[in-house]
Scaffold this motif. Structure first.
Motif, PDB file in Angstrom:
ATOM      1  N   GLU A 180       0.830  -1.212   0.000  1.00  0.00           N
ATOM      2  CA  GLU A 180       0.000   0.000   0.000  1.00  0.00           C
ATOM      3  C   GLU A 180       0.866   1.265   0.000  1.00  0.00           C
ATOM      4  OE1 GLU A 180      -3.030   2.136   3.170  1.00  0.00           O
ATOM      5  OE2 GLU A 180      -2.898  -0.053   3.187  1.00  0.00           O
ATOM      6  N   LEU A 181       1.858   1.308   0.855  1.00  0.00           N
ATOM      7  CA  LEU A 181       2.748   2.473   0.934  1.00  0.00           C
ATOM      8  C   LEU A 181       3.538   2.646  -0.363  1.00  0.00           C
ATOM      9  CD1 LEU A 181       4.097   1.933   4.562  1.00  0.00           C
ATOM     10  CD2 LEU A 181       2.525   3.740   3.824  1.00  0.00           C
ATOM     11  N   ALA A 182       4.084   1.555  -0.875  1.00  0.00           N
ATOM     12  CA  ALA A 182       4.871   1.621  -2.110  1.00  0.00           C
ATOM     13  C   ALA A 182       4.007   2.022  -3.302  1.00  0.00           C
ATOM     14  CB  ALA A 182       5.556   0.279  -2.366  1.00  0.00           C
ATOM     15  N   SER A 183       2.781   1.562  -3.337  1.00  0.00           N
ATOM     16  CA  SER A 183       1.874   1.918  -4.427  1.00  0.00           C
ATOM     17  C   SER A 183       1.578   3.414  -4.440  1.00  0.00           C
ATOM     18  CB  SER A 183       0.583   1.109  -4.304  1.00  0.00           C
ATOM     19  OG  SER A 183      -0.248   1.355  -5.402  1.00  0.00           O
ATOM     20  N   ALA A 184       1.342   3.982  -3.276  1.00  0.00           N
ATOM     21  CA  ALA A 184       1.094   5.425  -3.176  1.00  0.00           C
ATOM     22  C   ALA A 184       2.323   6.208  -3.628  1.00  0.00           C
ATOM     23  CB  ALA A 184       0.702   5.799  -1.753  1.00  0.00           C
ATOM     24  N   ILE A 185       3.500   5.747  -3.238  1.00  0.00           N
ATOM     25  CA  ILE A 185       4.747   6.409  -3.640  1.00  0.00           C
ATOM     26  C   ILE A 185       4.932   6.286  -5.150  1.00  0.00           C
ATOM     27  CG2 ILE A 185       7.271   6.304  -3.475  1.00  0.00           C
ATOM     28  CD1 ILE A 185       6.050   7.546  -0.985  1.00  0.00           C
ATOM     29  N   ALA A 186       4.631   5.122  -5.714  1.00  0.00           N
ATOM     30  CA  ALA A 186       4.776   4.919  -7.162  1.00  0.00           C
ATOM     31  C   ALA A 186       3.960   5.949  -7.938  1.00  0.00           C
ATOM     32  CB  ALA A 186       4.361   3.497  -7.546  1.00  0.00           C
ATOM     33  N   ASP A 187       2.752   6.230  -7.462  1.00  0.00           N
ATOM     34  CA  ASP A 187       1.917   7.243  -8.116  1.00  0.00           C
ATOM     35  C   ASP A 187       2.570   8.618  -8.037  1.00  0.00           C
ATOM     36  OD1 ASP A 187       0.007   5.396  -8.819  1.00  0.00           O
ATOM     37  OD2 ASP A 187      -1.382   5.934  -7.218  1.00  0.00           O
ATOM     38  N   GLN A 188       3.107   8.963  -6.872  1.00  0.00           N
ATOM     39  CA  GLN A 188       3.750  10.272  -6.704  1.00  0.00           C
ATOM     40  C   GLN A 188       5.018  10.403  -7.549  1.00  0.00           C
ATOM     41  OE1 GLN A 188       3.685   9.916  -2.230  1.00  0.00           O
ATOM     42  NE2 GLN A 188       3.341  12.123  -2.460  1.00  0.00           N
ATOM     43  N   VAL A 189       5.747   9.319  -7.693  1.00  0.00           N
ATOM     44  CA  VAL A 189       6.984   9.328  -8.466  1.00  0.00           C
ATOM     45  C   VAL A 189       6.694   9.435  -9.961  1.00  0.00           C
ATOM     46  CG1 VAL A 189       8.926   7.834  -9.150  1.00  0.00           C
ATOM     47  CG2 VAL A 189       8.356   8.120  -6.740  1.00  0.00           C
ATOM     48  N   GLY A 190       5.544   8.905 -10.373  1.00  0.00           N
ATOM     49  CA  GLY A 190       5.199   8.925 -11.788  1.00  0.00           C
ATOM     50  C   GLY A 190       5.465   7.618 -12.498  1.00  0.00           C
ATOM     51  N   VAL A 191       5.534   6.527 -11.735  1.00  0.00           N
ATOM     52  CA  VAL A 191       5.672   5.206 -12.339  1.00  0.00           C
ATOM     53  C   VAL A 191       4.375   4.918 -13.093  1.00  0.00           C
ATOM     54  CG1 VAL A 191       5.909   2.742 -11.823  1.00  0.00           C
ATOM     55  CG2 VAL A 191       7.263   4.407 -10.551  1.00  0.00           C
ATOM     56  N   PRO A 192       4.453   4.372 -14.300  1.00  0.00           N
ATOM     57  CA  PRO A 192       3.233   4.111 -15.067  1.00  0.00           C
ATOM     58  C   PRO A 192       2.196   3.334 -14.252  1.00  0.00           C
ATOM     59  CG  PRO A 192       5.160   3.681 -16.421  1.00  0.00           C
ATOM     60  CD  PRO A 192       5.658   3.959 -15.029  1.00  0.00           C
ATOM     61  N   ALA A 193       0.937   3.751 -14.376  1.00  0.00           N
ATOM     62  CA  ALA A 193      -0.154   3.161 -13.589  1.00  0.00           C
ATOM     63  C   ALA A 193      -0.337   1.674 -13.873  1.00  0.00           C
ATOM     64  CB  ALA A 193      -1.454   3.910 -13.852  1.00  0.00           C
ATOM     65  N   ASP A 194       0.052   1.221 -15.064  1.00  0.00           N
ATOM     66  CA  ASP A 194      -0.119  -0.191 -15.398  1.00  0.00           C
ATOM     67  C   ASP A 194       1.103  -1.043 -15.030  1.00  0.00           C
ATOM     68  OD1 ASP A 194       1.585   0.853 -17.305  1.00  0.00           O
ATOM     69  OD2 ASP A 194       0.618  -0.165 -19.001  1.00  0.00           O
ATOM     70  N   ALA A 195       2.076  -0.430 -14.370  1.00  0.00           N
ATOM     71  CA  ALA A 195       3.287  -1.163 -13.991  1.00  0.00           C
ATOM     72  C   ALA A 195       2.981  -2.213 -12.931  1.00  0.00           C
ATOM     73  CB  ALA A 195       4.346  -0.200 -13.465  1.00  0.00           C
ATOM     74  N   GLU A 196       3.625  -3.349 -13.081  1.00  0.00           N
ATOM     75  CA  GLU A 196       3.556  -4.399 -12.062  1.00  0.00           C
ATOM     76  C   GLU A 196       4.926  -4.477 -11.416  1.00  0.00           C
ATOM     77  OE1 GLU A 196       1.714  -8.077 -13.004  1.00  0.00           O
ATOM     78  OE2 GLU A 196       0.231  -7.129 -14.309  1.00  0.00           O
ATOM     79  N   ILE A 197       4.947  -4.287 -10.111  1.00  0.00           N
ATOM     80  CA  ILE A 197       6.202  -4.223  -9.371  1.00  0.00           C
ATOM     81  C   ILE A 197       6.189  -5.270  -8.272  1.00  0.00           C
ATOM     82  CG2 ILE A 197       7.666  -2.749  -7.927  1.00  0.00           C
ATOM     83  CD1 ILE A 197       6.292  -0.348  -9.399  1.00  0.00           C
TER      84      ILE A 197
END
Length: 189
Positions: free
Chosen positions: A23-40
């Motif tokens: 959950e925390l990493a997903s929120a950060i990914a959005d702020q960083v600008g990682v593509p929304a369809d990325a699987e990490i």
């Protein structure tokens, strides 16, 4: 929102919450600008109290994180949400840099020199601070000095990396060369 999975799904040696890390990493990914369809995938190593981290793969995105990177230093075996956010931001900015092409020339994480890694970290964590992630700038600057020298040039380069946006891998390499030359001048004096 990027899809983040954490392994192991359930931690048994430490009191970490895989769902909360995701959950925390997903929120950060959005702020960083990682593509929304990325699987990490975040692969946690709960057997290690060390804090090593690296980007293992870009396709799929795989991050390797030793338990100490997410651990609360004052409460052994307990998760620190602040550390999860900072570590996720640092690594996800590195992913963002690699995916947008500005760091296409950068070697894989396991081939970075310590100086290159620390310089890229200064750039990444500085951006993390600007998106609201709580970071420890003095800790990062001390770490930078340990790898780049205790010189005025090192401090100037650190501040430039910390406050910059839109850098390229060539700029990181130039920064490392600049601090190496200053360190050499101090040693040679």
């Amino acid at each position: 929102m990027a899809k983040i999975t954490v392994t192991p799904a359930e931690f048994t040696m430490v009191f970490f919450d895989g769902a909360r890390i995701a959950e925390l990493a997903s929120a950060i990914a959005d702020q960083v600008g990682v593509p929304a369809d990325a699987e990490i995938r975040i692969e946690g190593d709960e057997t290690s109290p060390l804090g090593r981290t690296k980007v293992v793969s870009l396709d799929p995105v795989v991050l390797s994180v030793e338990g100490g990177a997410f651990e609360d230093a004052k409460r052994p075996r307990q998760m620190s949400e602040r550390n999860v956010r900072e570590t996720a931001a640092r690594l996800l900015f590195r992913i963002h840099d690699r995916l947008d092409g500005s760091f296409a020339d950068a070697p894989p994480d396991d081939q970075l020199t310590l100086q290159q890694q620390v310089a890229w970290d200064a750039y990444s964590v500085g951006r993390a601070e600007r998106i609201g992630v709580e970071v420890q700038k003095p800790h990062r600057q001390y770490h930078f000095r340990n790898r780049h020298g205790f010189t005025d040039v090192s401090d100037t380069v650190f501040e430039r990396l910390w406050t910059s946006d839109g850098l390229t891998w060539a700029v990181i390499e130039k920064a490392c060369a600049e601090t190496a030359a200053a360190k050499e001048n101090v040693v040679g004096a």
